[in-house]
Each structure stands twice: as structure tokens, then as C-alpha cells.
Design an enzyme around this catalytic site. Structure first.
Site, PDB file in Angstrom:
ATOM      1  N   SER A 277      54.864  28.743  77.051  1.00 58.78           N
ATOM      2  CA  SER A 277      55.501  29.385  75.907  1.00 58.78           C
ATOM      3  C   SER A 277      55.857  28.362  74.852  1.00 58.78           C
ATOM      4  O   SER A 277      56.036  27.173  75.141  1.00 58.78           O
ATOM      5  CB  SER A 277      56.786  30.089  76.351  1.00 58.78           C
ATOM      6  N   ASP A 278      55.965  28.837  73.616  1.00 54.64           N
ATOM      7  CA  ASP A 278      56.644  28.009  72.631  1.00 54.64           C
ATOM      8  C   ASP A 278      58.118  27.937  73.041  1.00 54.64           C
ATOM      9  O   ASP A 278      58.616  28.757  73.820  1.00 54.64           O
ATOM     10  CB  ASP A 278      56.493  28.600  71.224  1.00 54.64           C
ATOM     11  N   TRP A 279      58.804  26.954  72.502  1.00 53.81           N
ATOM     12  CA  TRP A 279      60.163  26.660  72.961  1.00 53.81           C
ATOM     13  C   TRP A 279      61.121  27.791  72.617  1.00 53.81           C
ATOM     14  O   TRP A 279      61.266  28.180  71.458  1.00 53.81           O
ATOM     15  CB  TRP A 279      60.622  25.337  72.366  1.00 53.81           C
TER      16      TRP A 279
ATOM     17  N   ALA B  54      60.804  30.908  73.307  1.00 55.75           N
ATOM     18  CA  ALA B  54      60.125  32.123  72.854  1.00 55.75           C
ATOM     19  C   ALA B  54      60.135  33.231  73.904  1.00 55.75           C
ATOM     20  O   ALA B  54      59.827  34.379  73.578  1.00 55.75           O
ATOM     21  CB  ALA B  54      58.685  31.808  72.475  1.00 55.75           C
TER      22      ALA B  54
END
Length: 303
Positions: free
Chosen positions: A222-224, A226
Site C-alpha cells: 500500500s501507499d503509506w 492508504a
């Protein structure tokens, strides 16, 4: 170090493995598994460390030209060389995986991530991304292709939804990732936004295309910050949540105990995370030779 498989880990360990360690590391269980460090790119290596006072500081780093300037060269050899140099910078800062390149399409001029993205043209973005990844990984450092997909706006970026029909997805938004997957990136990152109402970290339809059609066999993370629902993202095929979120982890464990996610689904993610950890160390053992500044300059003069 003996290469472990999911059969060597308890269910509790596998659940924890899928939730990272702190901000920049994968879970290693105090040395039971290889620890993998990741760091921001794609136009410079961001490395945070603790100083003697215990304060978090960012180490000085080389700043490279922005992604669109690289794409504007239309020079794949230059993109590969930039990847090689970034890999050398990663060695200097003990980073295993560079969080780049960004192959999203530039859809809106005010998108805050545009400096990370190559182009509004999918062919150009994909070709340059492929060369960049080849450069990074040729030096033994892993690349992370991002942000899958349709990350178009900065306003309300954690909630906004990109509404895109199937043909447009295939011809415009998926294509750069399809081309870049030819370089076999060891990892990929999902986006903050939703895609047709589905959070990108839970975008099973897209993940299935990546793995089933484009040949992506690395780890997806995941993006941070997210991830909204760790169970749903794991079921979709998002292998690692970054950074560690205790509340999400505890709910993840509770959902497993309640039968909301099967051990087979957990194993599928955990196997990819294990493979990522061992692959990164094997890549470095085979190719990890840091070049001097003079050697990098000599390489640039051949472009």
C-alpha cells in the site's frame, strides 16, 4: 540463512508479516527473516536515521532531475543510467528497495504527485519506466513501480474516486504498468485514491490483471496510510501494509479469528512477502557492487 516458507511460520506470524515493521521496514522477527528496507524515490533517495540525540533526521541525498524531464529526453539509456545511479545511492544509505519509478498518467496539472510521474503519454511513460527499473535492478537494488492506478488528483486524494471505463483503463492507465512489468519489478505500490469506487489498496480486479495478464510476480504494498480495511486489502492481493498500524493489525487478527479471511488467502500474500525478502538479498549478493563517483561519470559520458 535458511530460506523459510509459509509452512515455517505460524498464522500469527503470517498476519504480522503482512503489516510491516515501523515506517520503512518489512517484519523480520528479530532476524528470523531477512529485513528489507524501503525508501522514497524516484528522483532521490530519502533515508531517515536517528542521530545521537535520538532525533529523526533525513540524510543528505543527491537530487536528480524530475521524472518529466527524464521522460522528455526520450532516451531509454539515460533512464537506465539514472536507475543505476540511484541504486548506488541506495547502497550508500543501506536501502534495499527504492520506491520508484512512478508510471501514472499525468491527467490533471495540479496533481501533487506529478513530479514523480513521467508523462501523459502511456507509451512514453511505460518505456522509460521499464528502462529505469532495469537500471535499478541491474545493480542489485529492488524497484517499486507506483502508484497503481489512476492517481489523478491531490484534492481529497485519500477519498476521491477516478471513474474510468474499461477501454480507457486498458489503453491509457494500465498500459504504462503493463510495459514496465517487462522489467520484472520486485514490487509495486497501490495508490491512495479509489478506482471506480474501490480503494486502490483493495482493487482486486486490477491486481488480477497485473498478475494474470501482465506477468507481475512481485509483492504489492500500500501507499503509506492508504489502507482502510486490512482484511479487504489482503483478500484483494495487497501483500504489505505500510507503515505499521496497530489498530489495523489488531482488527486483521480479529477478522481472521472470525473467519472473515482464510489461511489460504493469508498464505498467498505471505509467500510473496517472503519471496521479496529473500530475492532482495540474493540480488545484492549477485550484483551489489557500489561504483565510485568517477565510474558513474564515465558511464554518463557514454550516453
Amino acid at each position: 540463512m535458511k530460506r523459510l516458507t509459509v509452512k515455517d511460520l505460524s498464522v500469527e506470524e503470517k498476519l504480522r508479516l503482512l503489516c510491516s515493521k515501523g515506517f520503512w521496514y518489512t517484519m523480520d522477527f528479530d532476524g528470523k527473516l531477512p529485513s528489507v528496507s524501503v525508501s522514497d524515490g524516484p528522483v532521490g533517495v530519502r533515508a531517515e536515521r536517528k542521530n545521537e540525540k535520538g532525533e529523526t533526521i533525513t540524510l543528505p541525498s543527491v537530487s536528480y532531475p524530475s521524472a518529466q524531464l527524464l521522460a522528455n529526453t526520450w532516451n531509454k539509456a539515460c533512464a537506465k543510467l539514472m536507475g543505476e545511479c540511484l541504486a548506488d545511492d541506495c547502497y550508500e544509505k543501506n536501502v534495499d528497495i527504492l520506491l520508484g519509478p512512478g508510471a501514472n498518467i499525468k491527467r490533471y496539472a495540479l496533481n501533487g504527485r506529478n513530479f514523480e510521474y513521467f508523462s501523459e503519454d502511456p507509451l512514453l511513460a511505460g518505456e522509460i519506466a521499464e528502462s529505469y527499473i532495469n537500471g535499478v535492478q541491474s545493480r542489485g537494488i529492488g524497484a517499486c513501480l507506483k502508484h497503481f492506478c489512476c492517481n489523478n488528483m491531490e484534492y481529497n486524494r485519500f477519498e476521491q474516486s477516478s471513474e474510468v471505463d474499461e477501454r480507457t483503463l486498458r489503453e491509457i492507465y494500465y498500459l504504462p504498468f503493463e510495459l514496465a512489468c517487462r522489467a520484472k519489478p520486485v514490487s509495486m505500490m497501490s495508490a491512495y485514491n479509489r478506482v471506480n469506487g474501490q480503494y486502490a489498496s483493495e482493487y482486486k480486479k486490477g491486481f488480477d490483471v497485473l498478475r494474470g495478464e501482465f506477468g507481475f510476480d512481485g509483492a504489492m504494498y500500500s501507499d503509506w496510510e492508504a489502507v482502510r480495511n486490512r482484511t479487504q486489502s489482503a483478500k484483494a492481493g495487497c501483500d504489505i501494509e505500510f507503515p505499521f498500524n496497530e489498530n489495523n493489525y489488531l482488527q486483521f487478527v480479529a477478522d481472521y479469528k472470525a473467519g472473515k479471511i482464510s489461511e489460504e488467502e493469508i498464505d498467498a500474500c505471505a509467500e510473496r512477502v517472503l519471496n521479496l525478502a529473500y530475492t532482495c538479498k540474493e540480488m545484492q549478493a549477485g550484483k551489489g557492487i557500489k561504483r565510485t563517483v568517477e565510474e558513474r561519470l564515465e558511464a554518463s559520458q557514454r550516453i
